[in-house]
Design an enzyme around this catalytic site. Structure first.
Site: not given
Ligand code: AMP
Length: 210
Positions: A13, A88, A123, A156, A167
Site C-alpha cells: 500500500k 482498519r 522490507r 521495522r 498482524r
Molecule cells: P502500518 O505502517 O500502516 O502497517 O501501521 C503500523 C502499526 O500502526 C499497525 O500495526 C498498528 O499498530 C498501528 N496502526 C496504523 N494505522 C492504524 C489504524 N488505522 N488503526 C489501528 N492501528 C493502526
C-alpha cells in the site's frame, strides 16, 4: 480525489500510495507513519501506541480516529488525499462517514499471506523520512541508505516474522470486513498485487481511471 488504499500489511500500500501521490498531486496519509513519528518524538500519542504496535495489534479506534480527524482538517487535504492504513476497522470507517467525508474510491491490493510473509522479510524503511524499500523488489540506490534523504534504511520492529503473522491475523479479523463495507457502497476496486511492483502500479493507475 479522495481515496482509500486497503490491503494486508505488506501488500504494498505504501509504495502505491507514493505513486498516486506523485500522479495526482494529493497527499498520502499513513496513520502508521504518523504513529511512528510520534513514537520517535516521545509524544503522549507515541507512548499510548507503542505496546499495541510492538505486538502487531491495532491501536484503539478512538486514538487513530482523533489522529485522522486532525490530519484531514489541514489545508493540503482540501482537494483530496489518499489514506494508507486507515480505516482498519468498521468503526473507523463509520467515523470517517460521520466526519462527512465522501470517499470516491477504495482500492484494495490483494496479495496472498504466504507471499506477504516472504516479502516482509526483505522490507526496509528509512528511519528518518519513512520512505519504504525492498532489498529485492525496490532496492535503494545505495545499500542501507535512503534515496530521498540519505537516512539509514532499517527493518521495522513490527516487520519481524512473529509480529507479521500476528498482524496478518488481525488484518483478516478486523480489516478484511471493510471490503464488504465498501463493496456495498459500490466503491471497491480490487487490484491483484503482482510479482513486480511496476506491474501492480500499472493496475493501480488503471483503477484510478475506471
Ligand atoms: P502500518 O505502517 O500502516 O502497517 O501501521 C503500523 C502499526 O500502526 C499497525 O500495526 C498498528 O499498530 C498501528 N496502526 C496504523 N494505522 C492504524 C489504524 N488505522 N488503526 C489501528 N492501528 C493502526
Amino acid at each position: 480525489m479522495k481515496l482509500i488504499l486497503l490491503g494486508a500489511p505488506g501488500a504494498g500500500k505504501g509504495t502505491q500510495a507514493e505513486v498516486i501521490c506523485d500522479t495526482l498531486k494529493i497527499p498520502a496519509i499513513s496513520t502508521g507513519n504518523i504513529i511512528r513519528e510520534a513514537l520517535k518524538n516521545g509524544t503522549e500519542l507515541g507512548l499510548k501506541a507503542k505496546s499495541y504496535m510492538d505486538e502487531g495489534k491495532l491501536v484503539p479506534d478512538e486514538v487513530v480516529i482523533e489522529i485522522i480527524k486532525e490530519r484531514l482538517s489541514q489545508d493540503d487535504c482540501k482537494d483530496g488525499f489518499i489514506l494508507d492504513g486507515f480505516p482498519r476497522t468498521v468503526p473507523q470507517a463509520e467515523a470517517l462517514d460521520r466526519m462527512g467525508i465522501e470517499i470516491d474510491r477504495v482500492i484494495d491490493i490483494e496479495v496472498a499471506d504466504e507471499r506477504i510473509a516472504k516479502r516482509m522479510s526483505g522490507r526496509r524503511v528509512c528511519e528518518k523520512c519513512g520512505a519504504s524499500y525492498h532489498i529485492e523488489y525496490k532496492p535503494s540506490k545505495a545499500e542501507g541508505k535512503c534515496d530521498k534523504c540519505d537516512g539509514n534504511t532499517v527493518i521495522r520492529k513490527d516487520d519481524e516474522p512473529a509480529t507479521v503473522l500476528q498482524r496478518l491475523e488481525v488484518y483478516h479479523e478486523q480489516t478484511e470486513p471493510l471490503k464488504d463495507y465498501y463493496e456495498k457502497k459500490g466503491k471497491l476496486y480490487i487490484v491483484e498485487g503482482q510479482e513486480e511492483v511496476k506491474d501492480t502500479t500499472t493496475l493501480t493507475l488503471k483503477a484510478l481511471e475506471a
